[in-house]
Design an enzyme around this catalytic site. Structure first.
Site, PDB file in Angstrom:
ATOM      1  N   LYS A   1     -10.780  -4.444  -5.212  1.00  0.00           N
ATOM      2  CA  LYS A   1     -11.786  -3.588  -5.516  1.00  0.00           C
ATOM      3  C   LYS A   1     -11.338  -2.371  -6.486  1.00  0.00           C
ATOM      4  CE  LYS A   1     -14.078  -3.913  -1.098  1.00  0.00           C
ATOM      5  NZ  LYS A   1     -13.945  -3.539   0.257  1.00  0.00           N
TER       6      LYS A   1
ATOM      7  N   LYS B   1      -4.713 -11.172  -7.630  1.00  0.00           N
ATOM      8  CA  LYS B   1      -5.964 -11.594  -6.970  1.00  0.00           C
ATOM      9  C   LYS B   1      -7.054 -10.474  -7.401  1.00  0.00           C
ATOM     10  CE  LYS B   1      -5.684  -9.137  -2.774  1.00  0.00           C
ATOM     11  NZ  LYS B   1      -5.873  -9.212  -1.224  1.00  0.00           N
TER      12      LYS B   1
ATOM     13  N   LYS C   1       0.867  -1.152  -0.061  1.00  0.00           N
ATOM     14  CA  LYS C   1       0.046  -0.093  -0.134  1.00  0.00           C
ATOM     15  C   LYS C   1       0.877   1.112   0.095  1.00  0.00           C
ATOM     16  CE  LYS C   1      -4.357  -1.639   1.921  1.00  0.00           C
ATOM     17  NZ  LYS C   1      -5.187  -1.282   3.157  1.00  0.00           N
TER      18      LYS C   1
HETATM   19  P1  AMP Z   1     -10.952  -5.987   1.999  1.00  0.00           P
HETATM   20  O1  AMP Z   1     -11.997  -5.345   0.738  1.00  0.00           O
HETATM   21  O2  AMP Z   1      -9.619  -5.836   1.666  1.00  0.00           O
HETATM   22  O3  AMP Z   1     -11.424  -5.121   3.265  1.00  0.00           O
HETATM   23  O4  AMP Z   1     -11.479  -7.374   2.274  1.00  0.00           O
HETATM   24  C1  AMP Z   1     -12.401  -7.969   2.842  1.00  0.00           C
HETATM   25  C2  AMP Z   1     -12.325  -9.430   3.366  1.00  0.00           C
HETATM   26  O5  AMP Z   1     -12.181 -10.163   1.764  1.00  0.00           O
HETATM   27  C3  AMP Z   1     -11.147  -9.945   3.839  1.00  0.00           C
HETATM   28  O6  AMP Z   1     -11.230 -11.076   4.884  1.00  0.00           O
HETATM   29  C4  AMP Z   1     -10.006 -10.236   2.564  1.00  0.00           C
HETATM   30  O7  AMP Z   1      -9.200 -10.992   3.017  1.00  0.00           O
HETATM   31  C5  AMP Z   1     -11.033 -10.928   1.599  1.00  0.00           C
HETATM   32  N1  AMP Z   1     -10.569 -10.774   0.273  1.00  0.00           N
HETATM   33  C6  AMP Z   1     -10.427  -9.755  -0.361  1.00  0.00           C
HETATM   34  N2  AMP Z   1      -9.912 -10.100  -1.650  1.00  0.00           N
HETATM   35  C7  AMP Z   1     -10.115 -11.355  -1.736  1.00  0.00           C
HETATM   36  C8  AMP Z   1      -9.989 -12.199  -2.904  1.00  0.00           C
HETATM   37  N3  AMP Z   1      -9.574 -11.835  -4.311  1.00  0.00           N
HETATM   38  N4  AMP Z   1     -10.227 -13.613  -2.686  1.00  0.00           N
HETATM   39  C9  AMP Z   1     -10.563 -14.174  -1.394  1.00  0.00           C
HETATM   40  N5  AMP Z   1     -10.936 -13.173  -0.406  1.00  0.00           N
HETATM   41  C10 AMP Z   1     -10.609 -11.831  -0.559  1.00  0.00           C
END
Ligand code: AMP
Ligand code: TRP
Length: 329
Positions: free
Chosen positions: A198, A195, A113
């Site tokens: 968003k 991966k 980040k």
């Molecule tokens: P975040 O959007 O980064 O706040 O992530 C929310 C949750 O989604 C966290 O538990 C992340 O580990 C999970 N997560 C984010 N991106 C992925 C992905 N591509 N595949 C699986 N889990 C994800």
């Protein structure tokens, strides 16, 4: 006594995507039945990078409403907004003093980040993992359902908790991450080496829970695959393997059943069935989301009630910590 689970999600203008849903959020819904669950919209984490006021405000409501729409029950789970429970910031200061610089320097999410930031890198971004450790430790969490990218933060949480306990006596419960291996890393549709995220600049890379059926069809049909024909689980065929993983997670069928079902068929049939399966699970969420987001008063009532309940537990933890430290409480 039920075991405690805790997890958090950052408020974001973009709705969660199917990676978030299959990797983490779907487990949240399932686990709330058997655990005392805390689910937190982590707005304090969000400001570790620059935010616009209006966008952030909308994002907090939107993320909260989406959690309700996917099936988190605000009467069963404690679903709250992080900044509503002041103890998160208070304990973060204290645990900062029990965290080593070397530990924070090793955090890969910080490295990624901070490399992306074009203007400044805030001290908050560096300290992000300590705030996350506090989220977890305040509620005596046993289990944290997350995607793979958060495991390093949870290991740090254990280290900080253990260090404090050793120095002052048992205060914190040592938590464990709960990863669903198969969906812990849903990959980008346009570049299956990375991966799903968003913030991907390529809009076709990610299916959001707010995408309309036609958009979902378009994104899945244009997902990157390879020139082979057969529809088989083969880890080397990255794009197809990722799509099959999503199909498997959504339908609950076994790999054998899926391969049999698509034997003799090609990408076109597979992709269109995948798109329809996704639409089917996403559609009811969208209907509920529309209702929740239109009624901010009700959202705020849930937010306040749950923050109030969370604060009672959080305050007990903070008081114990202060007492152990020798503060006058
Ligand atoms: P975040 O959007 O980064 O706040 O992530 C929310 C949750 O989604 C966290 O538990 C992340 O580990 C999970 N997560 C984010 N991106 C992925 C992905 N591509 N595949 C699986 N889990 C994800
Ligand atoms: N850092 C997590 C993410 O980016 C969000 C989060 C904040 C979290 N506090 C948490 C996750 C506590 C689990 C437990 O996804």
């Amino acid at each position: 006594m039920k075991k405690v689970i805790f997890s958090g999600i950052q408020p974001s203008a973009q709705s969660p995507h199917i990676g978030n849903y299959l990797g983490a959020l779907r487990q949240w819904v399932e686990l709330q039945k058997n655990y005392q669950a805390y689910y937190c919209v982590v707005d304090l984490h969000a400001i570790t990078v620059p935010q616009e006021k209006k966008k952030l405000n909308d994002s907090i409501y939107a993320t909260y409403a989406m959690l309700l729409a996917i099936g988190i029950d605000p009467n069963m789970s404690n679903i709250f907004v992080q900044s509503h429970v002041r103890q998160h910031t208070e304990l973060t200061w204290i645990l900062n003093c029990f965290t080593h610089l070397g530990e924070l320097n090793r955090m890969t999410q910080f490295k990624e980040k901070s490399a992306k930031q074009t203007k400044i890198v805030s001290a908050g971004l560096y300290d992000y993992p300590v705030l996350m450790a506090v989220d977890i430790l305040l509620y005596h969490t046993n289990i944290i359902p997350v995607g793979e990218d958060q495991v390093q933060h949870i290991e740090l949480t254990r280290d900080i908790a253990d260090r404090f306990n050793n120095a002052y006596g048992e205060v914190f419960t040592l938590p464990t991450a709960r990863i669903v291996k198969e969906t812990a890393r849903i990959m980008s549709l346009s570049d299956p080496k990375n991966k799903m995220s968003k913030s991907d600049a390529n809009l076709n890379a990610t299916v959001f829970l707010t995408d309309k059926p036609d958009v979902i069809r378009k994104k899945i049909m244009s997902a990157v695959t390879d020139s082979k024909k057969s529809i088989e689980f083969d880890k080397k065929r990255l794009g197809l393997y990722n799509l099959l993983g999503i199909y498997k997670a959504v339908t609950g069928e076994s790999e054998k059943e899926i391969e049999n079902h698509f034997s003799g068929k090609g990408y076109k049939e597979f992709k269109s069935e995948l798109a329809e399966a996704l639409i089917e699970i996403i559609k009811p969420m969208q209907q509920k989301y529309t209702t929740y987001i239109a009624d901010k008063t009700t959202l705020e009532i849930y937010m306040r009630q749950n923050a109030h309940k969370a604060a009672i537990v959080a305050e007990q933890t903070v008081r114990r910590v202060k007492e152990k430290l020798g503060f006058i409480i």
